[in-house]
Design an enzyme around this catalytic site. Structure first.
Site, PDB file in Angstrom:
ATOM      1  N   GLY A   9     -10.748  20.438  -1.498  1.00 20.86           N
ATOM      2  CA  GLY A   9     -11.462  21.676  -1.786  1.00 20.86           C
ATOM      3  C   GLY A   9     -10.668  22.903  -1.371  1.00 20.86           C
ATOM      4  O   GLY A   9     -11.204  23.798  -0.711  1.00 20.86           O
ATOM      5  N   SER A  11      -8.720  25.162  -3.338  1.00 21.95           N
ATOM      6  CA  SER A  11      -8.313  26.203  -4.288  1.00 21.95           C
ATOM      7  C   SER A  11      -8.830  27.575  -3.874  1.00 21.95           C
ATOM      8  O   SER A  11      -8.273  28.603  -4.280  1.00 21.95           O
ATOM      9  CB  SER A  11      -8.827  25.870  -5.699  1.00 21.95           C
ATOM     10  OG  SER A  11     -10.253  25.860  -5.737  1.00 21.95           O
ATOM     11  N   ARG A  12      -9.882  27.599  -3.051  1.00 24.24           N
ATOM     12  CA  ARG A  12     -10.495  28.876  -2.653  1.00 24.24           C
ATOM     13  C   ARG A  12     -10.989  28.799  -1.212  1.00 24.24           C
ATOM     14  O   ARG A  12     -11.025  27.746  -0.609  1.00 24.24           O
ATOM     15  CB  ARG A  12     -11.691  29.212  -3.558  1.00 24.24           C
ATOM     16  CG  ARG A  12     -11.398  29.246  -5.039  1.00 24.24           C
ATOM     17  CD  ARG A  12     -12.645  29.625  -5.828  1.00 24.24           C
ATOM     18  NE  ARG A  12     -13.760  28.703  -5.572  1.00 24.24           N
ATOM     19  CZ  ARG A  12     -15.036  28.999  -5.771  1.00 24.24           C
ATOM     20  NH1 ARG A  12     -15.377  30.199  -6.222  1.00 24.24           N
ATOM     21  NH2 ARG A  12     -15.988  28.111  -5.535  1.00 24.24           N
ATOM     22  N   VAL A  61     -14.070  14.513  -4.996  1.00 19.93           N
ATOM     23  CA  VAL A  61     -13.948  13.636  -3.832  1.00 19.93           C
ATOM     24  C   VAL A  61     -15.082  12.616  -3.750  1.00 19.93           C
ATOM     25  O   VAL A  61     -14.964  11.613  -3.035  1.00 19.93           O
ATOM     26  CB  VAL A  61     -13.864  14.447  -2.520  1.00 19.93           C
ATOM     27  CG1 VAL A  61     -12.591  15.278  -2.482  1.00 19.93           C
ATOM     28  CG2 VAL A  61     -15.109  15.304  -2.313  1.00 19.93           C
ATOM     29  N   ASN A  87     -12.278  19.221   3.707  1.00 24.28           N
ATOM     30  CA  ASN A  87     -12.926  20.531   3.607  1.00 24.28           C
ATOM     31  C   ASN A  87     -13.894  20.640   2.435  1.00 24.28           C
ATOM     32  O   ASN A  87     -14.817  21.446   2.476  1.00 24.28           O
ATOM     33  CB  ASN A  87     -11.847  21.610   3.483  1.00 24.28           C
ATOM     34  CG  ASN A  87     -12.425  22.959   3.116  1.00 24.28           C
ATOM     35  OD1 ASN A  87     -13.031  23.636   3.942  1.00 24.28           O
ATOM     36  ND2 ASN A  87     -12.250  23.347   1.851  1.00 24.28           N
ATOM     37  N   SER A 139     -20.019  22.129  10.151  1.00 23.77           N
ATOM     38  CA  SER A 139     -20.679  23.432  10.156  1.00 23.77           C
ATOM     39  C   SER A 139     -21.477  23.553  11.445  1.00 23.77           C
ATOM     40  O   SER A 139     -21.904  22.538  12.022  1.00 23.77           O
ATOM     41  CB  SER A 139     -21.631  23.561   8.965  1.00 23.77           C
ATOM     42  OG  SER A 139     -22.498  24.681   9.104  1.00 23.77           O
ATOM     43  N   TYR A 152     -27.968  20.016   3.446  1.00 24.94           N
ATOM     44  CA  TYR A 152     -26.630  20.428   3.881  1.00 24.94           C
ATOM     45  C   TYR A 152     -26.425  20.106   5.363  1.00 24.94           C
ATOM     46  O   TYR A 152     -25.400  19.535   5.751  1.00 24.94           O
ATOM     47  CB  TYR A 152     -26.464  21.922   3.628  1.00 24.94           C
ATOM     48  CG  TYR A 152     -25.145  22.504   4.089  1.00 24.94           C
ATOM     49  CD1 TYR A 152     -23.977  22.317   3.340  1.00 24.94           C
ATOM     50  CD2 TYR A 152     -25.065  23.268   5.250  1.00 24.94           C
ATOM     51  CE1 TYR A 152     -22.771  22.861   3.752  1.00 24.94           C
ATOM     52  CE2 TYR A 152     -23.862  23.814   5.671  1.00 24.94           C
ATOM     53  CZ  TYR A 152     -22.726  23.614   4.916  1.00 24.94           C
ATOM     54  OH  TYR A 152     -21.534  24.154   5.328  1.00 24.94           O
ATOM     55  N   THR A 155     -25.801  16.424   6.091  1.00 26.35           N
ATOM     56  CA  THR A 155     -24.451  15.950   5.786  1.00 26.35           C
ATOM     57  C   THR A 155     -23.459  16.412   6.837  1.00 26.35           C
ATOM     58  O   THR A 155     -22.538  15.677   7.208  1.00 26.35           O
ATOM     59  CB  THR A 155     -23.986  16.431   4.396  1.00 26.35           C
ATOM     60  OG1 THR A 155     -23.879  17.870   4.381  1.00 26.35           O
ATOM     61  CG2 THR A 155     -24.945  15.986   3.307  1.00 26.35           C
TER      62      THR A 155
END
Length: 244
Positions: A9, A11-12, A61, A87, A139, A152, A155
C-alpha cells in the site's frame, strides 16, 4: 548489499513516505499498489531519478496468489525480501449494526489477511537465512477502541496480537517483528472527515497537530535499522500523545 524492502500500500500516504525513507537509506524498494498505478509509477520514477532502486507491482494483498506472485517478482528484480512493511489497509466509519458481511470480510481480508499473506510469502527466505525484519502498521484504535470504527479497530488490534505472538515464534530465527500504531495522520484517508473534524482532532492531540506520513516513516525506519537490533514484539504508538 541489502536485500529488498517490500512496502504494501505504498503508492500514497504513509506507505509512500515509508518507501521514500527506506530508499534514501539504501533499501531497494518494491512499491505495492492495488488501484493507483499512476501514483506508484510516478514514485518509482522519482526514486530512480534520485539514484535509488525501485519497482512497482500491483497486487491485492487479500489475494494470496497475487501476493505470492508479487513477492516472486520482487525477489527476481531486486533480491530476496529482507524487510517487510505491512501498511496496506482499508478504513471507514459505520454503526456496528450497519456493518455488512462484505465490509467485515474486506476489512479482515486486507488489514489482517493481507499481513498474513505477505508474511507467509516472505518467511521461507528469512527463515533459511535466519534474518529479517517485519514491521506491521496498526493504529492507536487497535489499542483503544473507536466508536463507529469497530471493524477497523478489530483488525488493527489483531495486527498487534499477531506482532507480539509472531515475534516470540520467530525470535529464535533472529527475525524481528514490531508494530507502529499511528494516531491521526494527515493523509487522503482522513481528509474525508472534513476540515472541521480534523481541526478538532488536532486540538485533542496533546502535541497540537495532526501527524504526517513522514512521522510514521521515521518510526518504521527505526524498527528496520540496526539501532533496533535488540527490539522485537513491540508497539510504538506515534500519535502525538492522543491516547496517553
Amino acid at each position: 548489499m541489502r536485500k529488498c524492502a517490500l512496502v504494501t500500500g505504498s503508492s500514497r500516504g504513509i506507505g509512500r513516505a515509508v518507501a521514500i525513507q527506506l530508499a534514501r537509506e539504501g533499501w531497494p524498494v518494491c512499491i505495492n499498489y492495488i488501484q493507483h498505478r499512476d501514483a506508484a509509477e510516478n514514485l518509482v520514477r522519482q526514486l530512480r531519478s534520485e539514484g535509488y532502486s525501485a519497482i512497482a507491482i500491483q497486487a491485492d494483498v487479500a489475494d494470496r496468489q497475487a501476493v505470492n506472485a508479487m513477492v516472486a517478482a520482487a525477489e527476481t528484480q531486486l533480491g530476496p525480501v529482507e524487510l517487510l512493511v505491512n501498511n496496506a489497509g482499508v478504513a471507514g466509519q459505520a454503526l456496528f449494526q450497519d456493518v455488512t458481511d462484505e465490509m467485515w470480510d474486506r476489512y479482515m481480508g486486507v488489514n489482517l489477511g493481507g499481513a498474513r499473506n505477505t508474511i507467509q510469502a516472505v518467511l521461507p527466505h528469512m527463515l533459511s537465512e535466519k534474518r529479517g525484519c517485519i514491521v506491521n502498521v496498526s493504529s492507536m484504535w487497535g489499542l483503544r477502541g473507536a466508536s463507529c470504527e469497530v471493524t477497523y479497530s478489530c483488525t488493527k488490534a489483531a495486527l498487534i496480537a499477531l506482532t507480539r505472538s509472531l515475534a516470540l515464534e520467530l525470535a529464535p530465527s533472529h527475525i524481528r517483528v514490531n508494530c507502529v500504531a499511528p494516531g491521526v495522520i494527515n493523509t487522503d484517508m482522513v481528509q474525508v472527515l472534513g476540515q472541521d473534524v480534523l481541526d478538532e482532532l488536532a486540538v485533542q492531540t496533546p502535541l497540537g497537530r495532526l501527524g504526517t506520513p513522514e512521522d510514521i516513516a521515521h518510526a518504521v525506519s527505526f524498527f528496520a535499522s540496526e539501532k533496533a537490533s535488540f527490539i522485537t514484539g513491540q508497539v510504538l504508538t506515534a500519535d502525538g500523545g492522543f491516547i496517553v
